[in-house]
Enzyme design. Structure first.
Site, mmCIF file in Angstrom:
data_model
loop_
_atom_site.group_PDB
_atom_site.id
_atom_site.type_symbol
_atom_site.label_atom_id
_atom_site.label_comp_id
_atom_site.label_asym_id
_atom_site.label_seq_id
_atom_site.Cartn_x
_atom_site.Cartn_y
_atom_site.Cartn_z
ATOM 1 N N GLY A 90 0.847 -1.199 0.000
ATOM 2 C CA GLY A 90 0.000 0.000 0.000
ATOM 3 C C GLY A 90 0.874 1.237 0.000
ATOM 4 N N LYS A 113 4.616 12.071 -3.071
ATOM 5 C CA LYS A 113 5.490 10.999 -2.597
ATOM 6 C C LYS A 113 6.377 11.594 -1.510
ATOM 7 C CE LYS A 113 8.445 7.424 -4.623
ATOM 8 N NZ LYS A 113 8.967 6.898 -5.889
ATOM 9 N N ASP A 125 8.795 5.710 7.887
ATOM 10 C CA ASP A 125 8.423 7.040 8.391
ATOM 11 C C ASP A 125 7.571 7.824 7.396
ATOM 12 O OD1 ASP A 125 10.240 7.631 6.419
ATOM 13 O OD2 ASP A 125 11.697 8.608 7.729
ATOM 14 N N ARG A 176 3.860 13.566 -8.218
ATOM 15 C CA ARG A 176 3.937 12.672 -9.372
ATOM 16 C C ARG A 176 2.627 12.722 -10.146
ATOM 17 N NH1 ARG A 176 6.037 6.745 -8.072
ATOM 18 N NH2 ARG A 176 4.136 6.484 -6.868
ATOM 19 N N ASP A 252 4.239 -4.679 -7.563
ATOM 20 C CA ASP A 252 3.640 -3.410 -7.121
ATOM 21 C C ASP A 252 4.209 -2.233 -7.897
ATOM 22 O OD1 ASP A 252 5.856 -4.508 -5.498
ATOM 23 O OD2 ASP A 252 5.921 -2.502 -4.642
ATOM 24 N N ASN A 253 5.255 -2.467 -8.668
ATOM 25 C CA ASN A 253 5.826 -1.405 -9.496
ATOM 26 C C ASN A 253 5.517 -1.611 -10.973
ATOM 27 O OD1 ASN A 253 6.890 -0.207 -7.210
ATOM 28 N ND2 ASN A 253 8.866 -1.247 -7.397
ATOM 29 N N ASP A 262 8.053 4.222 -10.513
ATOM 30 C CA ASP A 262 8.931 3.947 -9.393
ATOM 31 C C ASP A 262 10.406 3.961 -9.777
ATOM 32 O OD1 ASP A 262 9.842 3.320 -6.850
ATOM 33 O OD2 ASP A 262 7.945 2.319 -6.439
HETATM 34 P P1 AMP Z 1 9.121 1.022 -3.311
HETATM 35 O O1 AMP Z 1 10.386 0.289 -3.037
HETATM 36 O O2 AMP Z 1 9.283 2.523 -3.362
HETATM 37 O O3 AMP Z 1 8.371 0.487 -4.476
HETATM 38 O O4 AMP Z 1 8.210 0.817 -2.033
HETATM 39 C C1 AMP Z 1 7.754 -0.448 -1.625
HETATM 40 C C2 AMP Z 1 6.781 -0.267 -0.483
HETATM 41 O O5 AMP Z 1 7.434 0.310 0.646
HETATM 42 C C3 AMP Z 1 5.609 0.651 -0.779
HETATM 43 O O6 AMP Z 1 4.481 0.131 -0.111
HETATM 44 C C4 AMP Z 1 6.035 1.956 -0.170
HETATM 45 O O7 AMP Z 1 4.951 2.791 0.126
HETATM 46 C C5 AMP Z 1 6.775 1.491 1.057
HETATM 47 N N1 AMP Z 1 7.755 2.494 1.523
HETATM 48 C C6 AMP Z 1 8.920 2.837 0.935
HETATM 49 N N2 AMP Z 1 9.566 3.763 1.650
HETATM 50 C C7 AMP Z 1 8.804 4.038 2.730
HETATM 51 C C8 AMP Z 1 8.926 4.931 3.859
HETATM 52 N N3 AMP Z 1 9.965 5.746 4.018
HETATM 53 N N4 AMP Z 1 7.930 4.914 4.760
HETATM 54 C C9 AMP Z 1 6.852 4.117 4.609
HETATM 55 N N5 AMP Z 1 6.696 3.268 3.596
HETATM 56 C C10 AMP Z 1 7.640 3.219 2.656
HETATM 57 MG MG MG Z 2 6.823 1.100 -5.450
#
Ligand code: AMP
Ligand code: MG
Length: 487
Positions: A90, A113, A125, A176, A252-253, A262
């Site tokens: 999510g 973002k 965070d 974004r 998810d990407n 992403d």
């Molecule tokens: P990503 O690697 O950016 O595709 O993120 C994978 C998942 O990790 C997604 O659900 C993001 O919303 C969550 N996520 C990434 N960085 C953070 C963060 N700093 N705080 C909370 N959730 C994160």
């Molecule tokens: Mg992602």
């Protein structure tokens, strides 16, 4: 608050989907919003008022401190296979502001973002830092310049707060812009729910938003599957043709719209090597350059899995239908890749020897550690005195074969060069240039190198004088280039 004069015309169609698919949540308030970079052209296309947004109030809106009246912010639920393992995810650090209806009648998600915690943040965070957000801005805009479907970047703002990573870094929020943020993972999430009602509504929503032609088909959900397979196959072929390595092709990407999304650990390849991996977390090389088509196919199989209940009530029949559609992936991919390579080499029409001509060139590039982008430029402009590859004997015989093939073209050298110039970028966002521009921006607050780089990447097919400097590969350096997930 009343924000009409900013040009917002929001709808919130996603918020009308079943409640289990999202959570209403406001962005976190931040201390001192300031715009670092703003995309005037994109803003204009969206029907936004650029000068009104480039003010203090505009900055407050672009970090989420002030919410436009028409907006109803939410975080989307989704799941995903991350490096092969299924997880409920999510928007953990993203918040959808709304869907902007543009003057030309299009609909685009505007999403923050780095705007704080949501119920999906797990341990995180919810924050983002300046370097990675500028990186996403730069690479996504470069992809757009390269005519590759992608989410876009409207702005990056600093928050006036420090974010703790391995060190303290300036916090930032990226805005974004995307055709939607529907992901394969959104469907995987819906498929975990008790009933198929949510899944069905989500699929209907995706069809209406992205593939209304599927409504004409006898079986609309099969139509949706076919269209998503097709748009992802085309997308990944485009990545391969420019040497783009996404780096984190988790489900998810993967968007339903077929846009690249992403920009965490992605990077462009300099020296041609199918095994190239930049991401520090991809230790097995799962998402290496040459694996990308196969991984895309695997991800689409996960999409098909999630759609099974809608394809047929009898599981075996549903599986058979899905398998038949998935077989199309490699046909679409191969055709787009081959056609794209033909254009890069100025080959008009189709000839049986084209495939081996392409394969042999790539093999020579690999053997001689040639720069991928610049080898095509050498061919486009007949500059053969600049690399080890083009001065080698093997290359000489390949060149003769290529020239022979060109002689079978129905048009002459000028037409061929024109095709090659519009299909071989003069410049890509090279890692050393990207790093240098980000370093200057983050450490010294100097945006000039970043703006200059964005400027040369705006039209990578211009082949202008100033692009020559940016076409230079990095010095062979002792340490290989590494990228990190921008969390
Ligand atoms: P990503 O690697 O950016 O595709 O993120 C994978 C998942 O990790 C997604 O659900 C993001 O919303 C969550 N996520 C990434 N960085 C953070 C963060 N700093 N705080 C909370 N959730 C994160
Ligand atoms: Mg992602």
């Amino acid at each position: 608050m009343e924000t009409m004069h900013f040009g917002f015309r929001f709808d919130n169609s996603y918020a009308r989907l079943p409640k289990s698919l999202f959570t209403i949540v406001n962005p976190a308030q931040v201390r001192e919003p300031a715009i670092v970079i703003f995309n005037d052209n994109l803003a204009k296309g969206l029907g936004l008022d650029t000068s009104a947004l480039k003010t203090n109030l505009g900055a407050a809106i672009l970090v989420g401190n002030v919410i436009p009246k028409e907006s109803s912010p939410l975080a989307q639920a989704y799941a995903g296979h991350q490096f092969g393992h299924f997880t409920i995810l999510g928007d953990g650090r993203a918040i959808l502001l709304g869907e902007q209806l543009t003057p030309s009648g299009k609909r685009y998600d505007l999403q923050f973002k780095g705007s704080g915690r949501t119920p999906y943040s797990r341990g995180g965070d919810g924050k983002a830092t300046l370097g990675p957000m500028l990186r996403e801005y730069l690479i996504s805009e470069a992809m757009h310049g390269l005519n590759i479907p992608t989410t876009r970047s409207l702005s990056v703002c600093t928050t006036g707060e420090m974010v703790l990573r391995e060190e303290k870094l300036p916090g930032a929020v990226l805005t974004r812009v995307a055709k939607s943020h529907l992901r394969v993972g959104t469907f995987q999430y819906a498929a975990t729910l008790q009933t198929t009602d949510e899944l069905k509504l989500l699929a209907d929503y995706a069809i209406e938003r992205h593939y209304p032609n599927a409504l004409q088909e006898e079986h609309k959900y099969l139509g949706l599957l076919r269209e998503v397979i097709r748009s992802q196959a085309v997308l990944v072929a485009k990545w391969m043709l420019v040497g783009f390595i996404h780096g984190v092709m988790n489900t998810d990407n993967v968007t339903i719209s077929g846009e690249t999304i992403d920009y965490g650990p992605c990077a462009f390849m300099d020296i041609f090597d199918p095994a190239t991996v930049f991401s520090s977390i991809d230790r097995q090389g799962r998402y290496a350059y040459a694996n990308q088509p196969m991984i895309a196919n695997w991800n689409l199989a996960r999409f098909a899995d999630s759609l099974l209940p809608l394809l047929d009530p009898v599981e075996e029949i549903a599986v058979k239908l899905a398998e038949d559609e998935l077989k199309q992936f490699s046909n679409v991919y191969d055709q787009h890749y081959l056609d794209g390579m033909r254009r890069k080499l100025g080959l008009i029409g189709a000839n049986p020897e084209d495939t081996s001509l392409i394969r042999d060139l790539l093999h020579l590039m690999y053997e001689h550690q040639a720069d991928y982008t610049n080898t095509f430029l050498a061919l486009t402009f007949a500059r053969y005195n600049q690399s080890k590859l083009t001065q080698s004997e093997n290359f000489e015989s390949w060149l003769q074969r290529w020239k022979e093939r060109l002689s079978k073209n129905p048009s002459g050298p000028d037409a061929v060069q024109k095709i090659m110039k519009t299909n071989n970028p003069a410049v890509i966002p090279r890692n050393h240039r990207v790093e240098e521009a980000l370093r200057q921006a983050v450490q010294n607050g100097d945006l000039k190198p970043l703006r200059k780089l964005l400027d040369v990447l705006k039209d990578p097919f211009a082949h202008s004088g100033q692009q020559r400097e940016y076409a230079k590969p990095p010095d062979p350096s002792a340490t290989p280039y590494r990228t990190f997930c921008g969390t």
